[in-house]
Design a protein around this motif. Structure first.
Motif, PDB file in Angstrom:
ATOM      1  N   LEU A 100       0.867  -1.182   0.000  1.00  0.00           N
ATOM      2  CA  LEU A 100       0.000   0.000   0.000  1.00  0.00           C
ATOM      3  C   LEU A 100       0.901   1.228   0.000  1.00  0.00           C
ATOM      4  O   LEU A 100       1.821   1.322   0.810  1.00  0.00           O
ATOM      5  N   ILE A 101       0.618   2.141  -0.917  1.00  0.00           N
ATOM      6  CA  ILE A 101       1.378   3.400  -0.965  1.00  0.00           C
ATOM      7  C   ILE A 101       0.387   4.528  -0.701  1.00  0.00           C
ATOM      8  O   ILE A 101      -0.612   4.665  -1.416  1.00  0.00           O
ATOM      9  N   ILE A 102       0.665   5.303   0.323  1.00  0.00           N
ATOM     10  CA  ILE A 102      -0.223   6.433   0.640  1.00  0.00           C
ATOM     11  C   ILE A 102       0.471   7.709   0.208  1.00  0.00           C
ATOM     12  O   ILE A 102       1.632   7.957   0.573  1.00  0.00           O
ATOM     13  N   GLY A 103      -0.232   8.532  -0.579  1.00  0.00           N
ATOM     14  CA  GLY A 103       0.398   9.692  -1.232  1.00  0.00           C
ATOM     15  C   GLY A 103       1.005   9.192  -2.527  1.00  0.00           C
ATOM     16  O   GLY A 103       0.484   8.264  -3.157  1.00  0.00           O
ATOM     17  N   GLY A 104       2.111   9.836  -2.926  1.00  0.00           N
ATOM     18  CA  GLY A 104       2.851   9.303  -4.082  1.00  0.00           C
ATOM     19  C   GLY A 104       2.106   9.369  -5.402  1.00  0.00           C
ATOM     20  O   GLY A 104       2.335   8.532  -6.285  1.00  0.00           O
ATOM     21  N   GLY A 105       1.242  10.354  -5.583  1.00  0.00           N
ATOM     22  CA  GLY A 105       0.454  10.466  -6.819  1.00  0.00           C
ATOM     23  C   GLY A 105       1.294  10.752  -8.047  1.00  0.00           C
ATOM     24  O   GLY A 105       0.815  10.606  -9.174  1.00  0.00           O
ATOM     25  N   ASP A 106       2.549  11.137  -7.865  1.00  0.00           N
ATOM     26  CA  ASP A 106       3.424  11.333  -9.031  1.00  0.00           C
ATOM     27  C   ASP A 106       3.818  10.004  -9.671  1.00  0.00           C
ATOM     28  O   ASP A 106       4.251   9.955 -10.814  1.00  0.00           O
ATOM     29  N   ILE A 134      -0.460  -3.722  -6.050  1.00  0.00           N
ATOM     30  CA  ILE A 134       0.043  -2.440  -5.536  1.00  0.00           C
ATOM     31  C   ILE A 134      -1.149  -1.498  -5.450  1.00  0.00           C
ATOM     32  O   ILE A 134      -1.797  -1.223  -6.469  1.00  0.00           O
ATOM     33  N   ARG A 135      -1.470  -1.044  -4.236  1.00  0.00           N
ATOM     34  CA  ARG A 135      -2.568  -0.084  -4.122  1.00  0.00           C
ATOM     35  C   ARG A 135      -1.989   1.286  -3.772  1.00  0.00           C
ATOM     36  O   ARG A 135      -1.203   1.424  -2.837  1.00  0.00           O
ATOM     37  N   LEU A 136      -2.388   2.272  -4.566  1.00  0.00           N
ATOM     38  CA  LEU A 136      -1.975   3.654  -4.316  1.00  0.00           C
ATOM     39  C   LEU A 136      -3.189   4.422  -3.831  1.00  0.00           C
ATOM     40  O   LEU A 136      -4.232   4.425  -4.496  1.00  0.00           O
ATOM     41  N   VAL A 160      -1.657  -2.437 -10.568  1.00  0.00           N
ATOM     42  CA  VAL A 160      -1.744  -1.209  -9.764  1.00  0.00           C
ATOM     43  C   VAL A 160      -3.209  -0.775  -9.681  1.00  0.00           C
ATOM     44  O   VAL A 160      -3.900  -0.678 -10.702  1.00  0.00           O
ATOM     45  N   GLU A 161      -3.668  -0.545  -8.455  1.00  0.00           N
ATOM     46  CA  GLU A 161      -5.038  -0.080  -8.241  1.00  0.00           C
ATOM     47  C   GLU A 161      -4.964   1.263  -7.523  1.00  0.00           C
ATOM     48  O   GLU A 161      -4.275   1.383  -6.507  1.00  0.00           O
ATOM     49  N   ILE A 162      -5.668   2.245  -8.072  1.00  0.00           N
ATOM     50  CA  ILE A 162      -5.586   3.590  -7.498  1.00  0.00           C
ATOM     51  C   ILE A 162      -6.908   3.943  -6.821  1.00  0.00           C
ATOM     52  O   ILE A 162      -7.981   3.770  -7.404  1.00  0.00           O
ATOM     53  N   THR A 163      -6.809   4.434  -5.589  1.00  0.00           N
ATOM     54  CA  THR A 163      -7.986   4.905  -4.860  1.00  0.00           C
ATOM     55  C   THR A 163      -7.781   6.386  -4.569  1.00  0.00           C
ATOM     56  O   THR A 163      -6.730   6.766  -4.048  1.00  0.00           O
ATOM     57  N   VAL A 189       3.826  -1.078   3.755  1.00  0.00           N
ATOM     58  CA  VAL A 189       3.101   0.188   3.562  1.00  0.00           C
ATOM     59  C   VAL A 189       4.152   1.296   3.444  1.00  0.00           C
ATOM     60  O   VAL A 189       5.079   1.377   4.257  1.00  0.00           O
ATOM     61  N   LEU A 190       4.008   2.128   2.410  1.00  0.00           N
ATOM     62  CA  LEU A 190       4.895   3.290   2.231  1.00  0.00           C
ATOM     63  C   LEU A 190       4.080   4.558   2.409  1.00  0.00           C
ATOM     64  O   LEU A 190       3.014   4.695   1.803  1.00  0.00           O
ATOM     65  N   ILE A 191       4.590   5.474   3.211  1.00  0.00           N
ATOM     66  CA  ILE A 191       3.941   6.783   3.328  1.00  0.00           C
ATOM     67  C   ILE A 191       4.791   7.774   2.542  1.00  0.00           C
ATOM     68  O   ILE A 191       5.830   8.249   2.995  1.00  0.00           O
ATOM     69  N   ASP A 192       4.324   8.051   1.324  1.00  0.00           N
ATOM     70  CA  ASP A 192       5.031   8.925   0.387  1.00  0.00           C
ATOM     71  C   ASP A 192       4.319  10.274   0.399  1.00  0.00           C
ATOM     72  O   ASP A 192       3.705  10.683  -0.581  1.00  0.00           O
TER      73      ASP A 192
END
Ligand code: SPD
Length: 293
Positions: free
Chosen positions: A94-100, A116-118, A145-148, A166-169
């Motif tokens: 899970l990646i939180i943030g990181g919209g780039d 991979i969930r963003l 990749v799944e984007i929410t 989990v990454l907090i980007d």
């Protein structure tokens, strides 16, 4: 000709646009803008993408540098590969943030990952990055990749343990990013990590905000059995010396790290390697003392 009469002065004017990010009122970063590629006001923040000569394309949120083509690889590789090479078999991230898209691009290099969930709060960041930062965003639409589009703080509430990493980007702890540096959020992340899960948070500048790094460590240390800070130099971030904090339920990033696995993975990186993985956790005395104080 009247000797007292002066010739009109011939001047040539060049209008220039400069970006200036002030850090803590007294220092900052300045770069000349060649072209503005994107400018928008989302419900959360102002989003800009600029073309610059020294940094390449640069994404800023509310006038703060988020990422540049020059040095993004350092930040994204260190955020993603340190936990992904610490966990022996990461499958769900899970990646939180990181919209780039930079963290997604790095995570996708690990073939063990099936999903991979963003979770990005601001759709405009995704839009601007898809249009103008293709070297970062190129994998955002990959099949695994799944984007929410949601606030990460809401997303992590009341979920079962379903992630290995989990990454907090995130952006900085102001505005929409503030709750991502707080204990209740870390508690929720702990619950959605599996029994041997790993969290990594970008924890700001070790040179400019050591108190903040310490407070992140303390909050995570009250929840996770293993907490370690590591560093990398990211030239376009405040005072360059950037920190990441890894919090883990079981795997230790030094004790359980396999040099052979990292070397034999075939994953191509420009910054990260097995020696960097280990040396990044060696902290200068002022950081060590600041965190212990
Ligand atoms: N001061 C800026 C820190 C930004 C850290 N996160 C950037 C996110 C890039 N994916």
């Amino acid at each position: 000709m009247n000797p007292m009469r002066r010739e009109p002065l011939k001047r040539s004017y060049r209008l220039e646009l400069w970006f200036n990010e002030i850090h803590r009122e007294h220092h900052g970063i300045t770069v000349r803008i060649e072209k503005t590629l994107f400018s928008g006001e989302s419900p959360y923040q102002r989003v800009d993408v600029f073309e610059t000569v020294p940094f390449g394309r640069m994404l800023t949120l509310d006038g703060v540098v988020m990422t540049t083509e020059l040095d993004e690889f350092i930040y994204h590789e260190m955020l993603a590969h340190v936990p992904l090479f610490t966990h022996p078999q990461p499958q769900d991230i899970l990646i939180i943030g990181g919209g780039d898209g930079g963290s997604v691009r790095e995570a996708r290099k690990h073939s063990s990952l099936r999903h991979i969930r963003l979770v990005e709060i601001d759709e405009m960041v995704l839009q601007a990055s898809r249009e103008h930062l293709p070297t970062l965003s190129r994998d955002l639409d990959a099949s695994n990749v799944e984007i929410t589009i949601q606030d990460g703080i809401e997303f992590v509430k009341d979920k079962g343990a379903s992630y290995d990493v989990v990454l907090i980007d995130s952006s900085d702890p102001y505005g929409p990013g503030v709750g991502l540096f707080e204990a209740p959020f870390y508690q929720d992340v702990f619950k959605l990590l599996r029994d041997d899960g790993i969290l990594v948070v970008q924890s700001e500048s070790a040179m400019a905000q050591l108190d903040l790094v310490k407070s992140v460590c303390q909050k995570l240390g009250a929840i996770f059995p293993i907490v370690r800070v590591y560093l990398a130099t990211v030239p376009t971030y405040p005072l360059s010396l950037w920190s990441f904090t890894l919090a883990s339920k079981r795997w230790d990033p030094l004790r359980d790290f396999s040099t052979e696995r990292a070397r034999g993975s075939g994953i191509q990186t420009r910054y990260y390697n097995s020696e960097i993985h280990q040396s990044a956790f060696v902290l200068p005395n002022f950081v060590r003392e600041g965190l212990e104080a």
